[in-house]
Design a protein around this motif. Structure first.
Motif, PDB file in Angstrom:
ATOM      1  N   CYS A 194       7.901   6.412  -3.338  1.00 48.28           N
ATOM      2  CA  CYS A 194       8.160   4.975  -3.323  1.00 48.28           C
ATOM      3  C   CYS A 194       7.424   4.393  -4.516  1.00 48.28           C
ATOM      4  CB  CYS A 194       7.661   4.356  -2.023  1.00 48.28           C
ATOM      5  SG  CYS A 194       7.833   2.562  -1.942  1.00 48.28           S
ATOM      6  N   ALA A 195       8.178   4.025  -5.531  1.00 45.46           N
ATOM      7  CA  ALA A 195       7.586   3.484  -6.752  1.00 45.46           C
ATOM      8  C   ALA A 195       7.651   1.963  -6.721  1.00 45.46           C
ATOM      9  CB  ALA A 195       8.325   4.023  -7.969  1.00 45.46           C
ATOM     10  N   ALA A 196       6.541   1.335  -7.055  1.00 46.22           N
ATOM     11  CA  ALA A 196       6.466  -0.122  -7.023  1.00 46.22           C
ATOM     12  C   ALA A 196       6.292  -0.687  -8.425  1.00 46.22           C
ATOM     13  CB  ALA A 196       5.295  -0.557  -6.153  1.00 46.22           C
ATOM     14  N   SER A 197       6.928  -1.794  -8.669  1.00 45.15           N
ATOM     15  CA  SER A 197       6.729  -2.494  -9.933  1.00 45.15           C
ATOM     16  C   SER A 197       5.707  -3.610  -9.699  1.00 45.15           C
ATOM     17  CB  SER A 197       8.044  -3.077 -10.450  1.00 45.15           C
ATOM     18  OG  SER A 197       8.594  -3.969  -9.494  1.00 45.15           O
ATOM     19  N   SER A 202      -1.952  -2.045  -5.595  1.00 43.24           N
ATOM     20  CA  SER A 202      -3.124  -1.618  -4.842  1.00 43.24           C
ATOM     21  C   SER A 202      -3.594  -2.664  -3.840  1.00 43.24           C
ATOM     22  CB  SER A 202      -4.263  -1.260  -5.792  1.00 43.24           C
ATOM     23  OG  SER A 202      -4.606  -2.381  -6.591  1.00 43.24           O
ATOM     24  N   SER A 203      -3.012  -3.836  -3.859  1.00 48.55           N
ATOM     25  CA  SER A 203      -3.335  -4.889  -2.906  1.00 48.55           C
ATOM     26  C   SER A 203      -2.493  -4.805  -1.635  1.00 48.55           C
ATOM     27  CB  SER A 203      -3.127  -6.272  -3.535  1.00 48.55           C
ATOM     28  OG  SER A 203      -3.964  -6.428  -4.655  1.00 48.55           O
ATOM     29  N   ARG A 247      -4.435   0.196   1.624  1.00 45.39           N
ATOM     30  CA  ARG A 247      -4.424  -0.155   0.203  1.00 45.39           C
ATOM     31  C   ARG A 247      -5.149   0.881  -0.651  1.00 45.39           C
ATOM     32  NH1 ARG A 247      -6.506  -6.367   1.145  1.00 45.39           N
ATOM     33  NH2 ARG A 247      -4.754  -7.037   2.441  1.00 45.39           N
ATOM     34  N   SER A 248      -6.274   1.322  -0.165  1.00 47.27           N
ATOM     35  CA  SER A 248      -7.072   2.268  -0.956  1.00 47.27           C
ATOM     36  C   SER A 248      -6.666   3.714  -0.730  1.00 47.27           C
ATOM     37  CB  SER A 248      -8.546   2.115  -0.597  1.00 47.27           C
ATOM     38  OG  SER A 248      -8.757   2.509   0.754  1.00 47.27           O
ATOM     39  N   GLY A 249      -5.929   3.938   0.335  1.00 42.86           N
ATOM     40  CA  GLY A 249      -5.560   5.300   0.701  1.00 42.86           C
ATOM     41  C   GLY A 249      -6.512   5.938   1.685  1.00 42.86           C
ATOM     42  N   ASN A 304      -2.463   4.930  -6.845  1.00 42.31           N
ATOM     43  CA  ASN A 304      -2.382   3.539  -7.300  1.00 42.31           C
ATOM     44  C   ASN A 304      -2.268   3.445  -8.824  1.00 42.31           C
ATOM     45  OD1 ASN A 304      -2.390   2.401  -4.757  1.00 42.31           O
ATOM     46  ND2 ASN A 304      -4.606   2.108  -4.701  1.00 42.31           N
ATOM     47  N   ALA A 305      -2.761   4.432  -9.528  1.00 40.95           N
ATOM     48  CA  ALA A 305      -2.625   4.424 -10.990  1.00 40.95           C
ATOM     49  C   ALA A 305      -1.160   4.551 -11.394  1.00 40.95           C
ATOM     50  CB  ALA A 305      -3.445   5.545 -11.605  1.00 40.95           C
ATOM     51  N   LYS A 306      -0.371   5.189 -10.543  1.00 38.59           N
ATOM     52  CA  LYS A 306       1.063   5.361 -10.815  1.00 38.59           C
ATOM     53  C   LYS A 306       1.915   4.409  -9.987  1.00 38.59           C
ATOM     54  CE  LYS A 306       0.726  10.239 -12.095  1.00 38.59           C
ATOM     55  NZ  LYS A 306       1.219  11.620 -11.813  1.00 38.59           N
TER      56      LYS A 306
END
Length: 124
Positions: free
Chosen positions: A20-23, A28-29, A51-53, A72-74
């Protein structure tokens, strides 16, 4: 915007990994969840991640077989699905929630944004 991918046709016992890719820069929020809708059935919760995993949540039906993770970096959340069963056949949707997860976030109304679905078909 959320974009789900990775679905396909697999034999029972096989594996698939959904993405699931987010723009946007605030991914991360958001906590993120995966839901699924099988033919003729209502949409149901499958898994979610904070949020943090650091927090993960699973429906009993997938616990021990599915693993949710995020990078979150990706700006991407993954759902690794192992030991797939025919009853896992469904359209899988990812969703993002601005709610801070404290208990299993299994209700659709807890999510603000939804992606299009990706079809998973498990043959027997």
């Amino acid at each position: 915007q959320l974009q789900a991918s990775g679905g396909g046709l697999v034999q029972a016992g096989g594996s698939l990994r959904l993405s699931c890719a987010a723009s946007g820069r605030t991914f991360s929020s958001y906590g993120t969840g995966w839901f699924r809708r099988a033919p003729g059935k209502e949409r149901e919760f499958a898994a979610a991640i904070s949020r943090s995993g650091s927090g993960t949540y699973y429906a009993d039906s997938v616990k021990g077989r599915f693993t949710i993770s995020r990078d979150n970096a990706k700006n991407t959340v993954y759902l690794q699905m192992n030991s797939l069963k025919p009853e896992d056949t469904a359209v899988y949707y990812c969703a993002a929630s601005s709610v801070r997860f404290t208990i299993t976030p299994s209700r659709s109304y807890e999510y603000d944004y939804w992606g299009q679905g990706t079809q998973v078909t498990v043959s027997s």
